[in-house]
Design an enzyme around this catalytic site. Structure first.
Site, PDB file in Angstrom:
ATOM      1  N   ALA A   1      25.282 139.322  61.347  1.00  0.00           N
ATOM      2  CA  ALA A   1      25.046 140.409  60.395  1.00  0.00           C
ATOM      3  C   ALA A   1      25.065 141.782  61.064  1.00  0.00           C
ATOM      4  O   ALA A   1      25.235 142.803  60.386  1.00  0.00           O
ATOM      5  CB  ALA A   1      23.696 140.202  59.705  1.00  0.00           C
TER       6      ALA A   1
ATOM      7  N   THR B   1      16.221 131.257  56.046  1.00  0.00           N
ATOM      8  CA  THR B   1      14.899 130.695  56.392  1.00  0.00           C
ATOM      9  C   THR B   1      13.815 131.739  56.065  1.00  0.00           C
ATOM     10  O   THR B   1      14.133 132.893  55.751  1.00  0.00           O
ATOM     11  CB  THR B   1      14.797 130.349  57.905  1.00  0.00           C
ATOM     12  OG1 THR B   1      15.107 131.523  58.665  1.00  0.00           O
ATOM     13  CG2 THR B   1      15.745 129.236  58.325  1.00  0.00           C
ATOM     14  N   GLY B   2      12.577 131.324  56.157  1.00  0.00           N
ATOM     15  CA  GLY B   2      11.433 132.236  56.084  1.00  0.00           C
ATOM     16  C   GLY B   2      11.438 133.142  54.863  1.00  0.00           C
ATOM     17  O   GLY B   2      11.712 132.717  53.738  1.00  0.00           O
ATOM     18  N   TYR B   3      11.114 134.415  55.111  1.00  0.00           N
ATOM     19  CA  TYR B   3      10.967 135.368  54.009  1.00  0.00           C
ATOM     20  C   TYR B   3      12.292 135.687  53.312  1.00  0.00           C
ATOM     21  O   TYR B   3      12.313 135.981  52.112  1.00  0.00           O
ATOM     22  CB  TYR B   3      10.323 136.659  54.527  1.00  0.00           C
ATOM     23  CG  TYR B   3       8.818 136.577  54.598  1.00  0.00           C
ATOM     24  CD1 TYR B   3       8.070 136.228  53.475  1.00  0.00           C
ATOM     25  CD2 TYR B   3       8.120 136.869  55.769  1.00  0.00           C
ATOM     26  CE1 TYR B   3       6.685 136.166  53.514  1.00  0.00           C
ATOM     27  CE2 TYR B   3       6.736 136.801  55.823  1.00  0.00           C
ATOM     28  CZ  TYR B   3       6.020 136.454  54.689  1.00  0.00           C
ATOM     29  OH  TYR B   3       4.652 136.390  54.730  1.00  0.00           O
TER      30      TYR B   3
ATOM     31  N   TYR C   1       1.425 142.896  68.674  1.00  0.00           N
ATOM     32  CA  TYR C   1       2.366 143.129  67.576  1.00  0.00           C
ATOM     33  C   TYR C   1       2.373 144.615  67.176  1.00  0.00           C
ATOM     34  O   TYR C   1       3.238 145.364  67.620  1.00  0.00           O
ATOM     35  CB  TYR C   1       2.046 142.213  66.381  1.00  0.00           C
ATOM     36  CG  TYR C   1       3.245 142.013  65.483  1.00  0.00           C
ATOM     37  CD1 TYR C   1       3.890 140.792  65.382  1.00  0.00           C
ATOM     38  CD2 TYR C   1       3.782 143.084  64.748  1.00  0.00           C
ATOM     39  CE1 TYR C   1       5.016 140.621  64.589  1.00  0.00           C
ATOM     40  CE2 TYR C   1       4.906 142.928  63.952  1.00  0.00           C
ATOM     41  CZ  TYR C   1       5.506 141.696  63.868  1.00  0.00           C
ATOM     42  OH  TYR C   1       6.626 141.550  63.074  1.00  0.00           O
TER      43      TYR C   1
END
Ligand code: NAD
Length: 392
Positions: free
Chosen positions: A112, A51-53, A235
């Site tokens: 992972a 998904t995503g990047y 963040y």
């Protein structure tokens, strides 16, 4: 099964197989239209490929450079009664697209962070790829089991130093409201670094190097978000930012440690986008829906695939890429420049529940959110009966 979105909080708990395939197909077509990445990679490992990047990285390597890709992800398989996760369907769709194009591919579904999955990946590379020349590390996970101690660490999304009250957008309720976040304690900061910092990236590279499967001049990159004033308290200067600082440490350590193969290790600084990971971070959905509006008006808006294609052509496979002050590949300048930030700050000050749809790109945000799960595509028939049980 007729599949309609089931949104709970910041996540959609189901996914549409045909819509996910459409999402992948559009990204593949984008890359094909852009043309080949000059001197691009040939054998690529993407950790967090579904998904995503990470998905965009895999698609760019495969369709922009003809690469043989091995991807690692952690996704839920569908059953007759329950849909799989979007990443499951995306991976199935990627396989189909790669098959059609005559490309080599393999995906491994499992944790992972574990040494078992690292070993399984190495075994595949040895048998089918020889050596790899690019390792993309694109994991986003709320927890990590340490493979040595067996301890499970959880990350926290909190400010560091002092409490912080700000606005946020609740995706499920379509509501703008204030939130107050207490500062993280030392353990929470350390645990977040343990999950999202550089340790696992280093562990992957060490095991790949020890197994002799990294090519001379191999590149590796991990992704970060730096942002600016509006997002720093939650963040950049918060628990997740501490973990991302640790990626910078890891990149330098990797370059130093594996100079024997001339390893090039970069952190890549990417723009804020709607993904499953960013939707879970307080403040980000509101910030993203405002920055979408500003960047679309400025004509600089990009999705994951546009960012990553540019990362390959202007960053990873470019002799003199633009680096930021910390030596990261700098891809988020369209977002973080002062002019663009001044506009988003002005909107931020004004935005309320009442004017949110008018000031923000609500439609764009919401559409991107739905599309993460395969919903919201005009050319997909969401009334059709589909079989959720897609295999790969
Ligand atoms: P995402 O949620 O879309 O993707 C996460 C990927 O990690 C998926 O492929 C998932 O299967 C995989 N994954 C998660 N836990 C796993 C595990 N234990 N084992 C194997 N695979 C696992 O996230 P994303 O937004 O694409 O984030 C990827 C990276 O990009 C992160 O480091 C994130 O901080 C960074 N980034 C994101 C943004 C943004 O705005 N979304 C901006 C800049 C940088």
């Amino acid at each position: 099964m007729i599949i309609k979105p089931k949104i709970r909080g910041f996540i959609c708990t189901n996914a549409h197989p045909v819509g996910c395939a459409e999402n992948v197909h559009r990204q593949v077509e984008f890359v094909k239209q852009q043309g080949a990445v000059a001197d691009g990679p040939k054998n690529v490992l993407v950790v967090g490929c579904s998904t995503g990047y990470g998905l965009a990285s895999r698609i760019t390597a495969a369709f922009g450079s003809g690469a043989h890709t091995v991807g690692v992800c952690f996704e839920k398989e569908p059953s007759e009664k329950r849909t799989g996760t979007a990443g499951w369907y995306n991976t199935a769709a990627f396989h189909q697209e790669a098959e059609k194009a005559g490309l080599n591919y393999h995906s491994i579904n499992g944790d992972a962070f574990s040494d078992e999955i690292k070993q399984e990946t190495i075994d595949y590379i040895k048998q089918h790829m020889g050596k790899i020349d690019l390792v993309v590390y694109s994991l986003a996970s709320p927890k990590r089991k340490d493979p040595e101690s067996g301890e499970v660490y959880s990350s926290t999304l909190k400010p560091v130093g002092q409490a912080y009250t700000t606005k946020t957008y609740h995706t499920d309720k379509d509501e703008v409201h204030d939130i107050s976040l207490e500062p993280a304690n030392d353990d929470e900061i350390a645990n977040t670094v343990k999950v999202m910092g550089g340790e696992d990236w280093e562990r992957w590279i060490k095991q790949l190097h020890d197994a002799g499967v990294l090519a001379e001049g191999c590149q590796t990159t991990a992704y970060t978000y730096i942002g600016k004033k509006l997002t720093w308290p939650i963040y950049g200067h918060a628990t997740i930012g501490r973990a991302k600082e640790d990626l910078d440490r890891a990149a330098a350590a990797l370059r130093d440690q594996y100079s024997d193969i001339d390893l090039s290790a970069y952190v890549s600084s990417l723009k804020a986008l709607v993904t499953q990971a960013s939707s879970a971070i307080p403040v980000m959905p509101l910030y993203i829906s405002l920055i979408y509006r500003v960047m679309k008006e400025e004509g600089t808006h990009e999705g994951c695939i546009e960012q990553i294609y540019r990362l390959f052509t202007e960053g990873l496979y470019q002799d003199n890429p633009t680096l930021d002050e910390a030596g990261r590949l700098y891809m988020n300048g369209y977002e973080t420049n002062e002019k663009t930030q001044a506009k988003v700050e002005a909107l931020w000050d004004q935005v309320t529940q009442e004017n949110f749809h008018e000031l923000a790109d609500y439609a764009g945000y919401h559409q991107d959110f739905l599309r993460l799960f395969g919903f919201g595509f005009d050319n997909v028939d969401y009334e059709a009966d589909v079989n959720p049980k897609v295999n790969w």
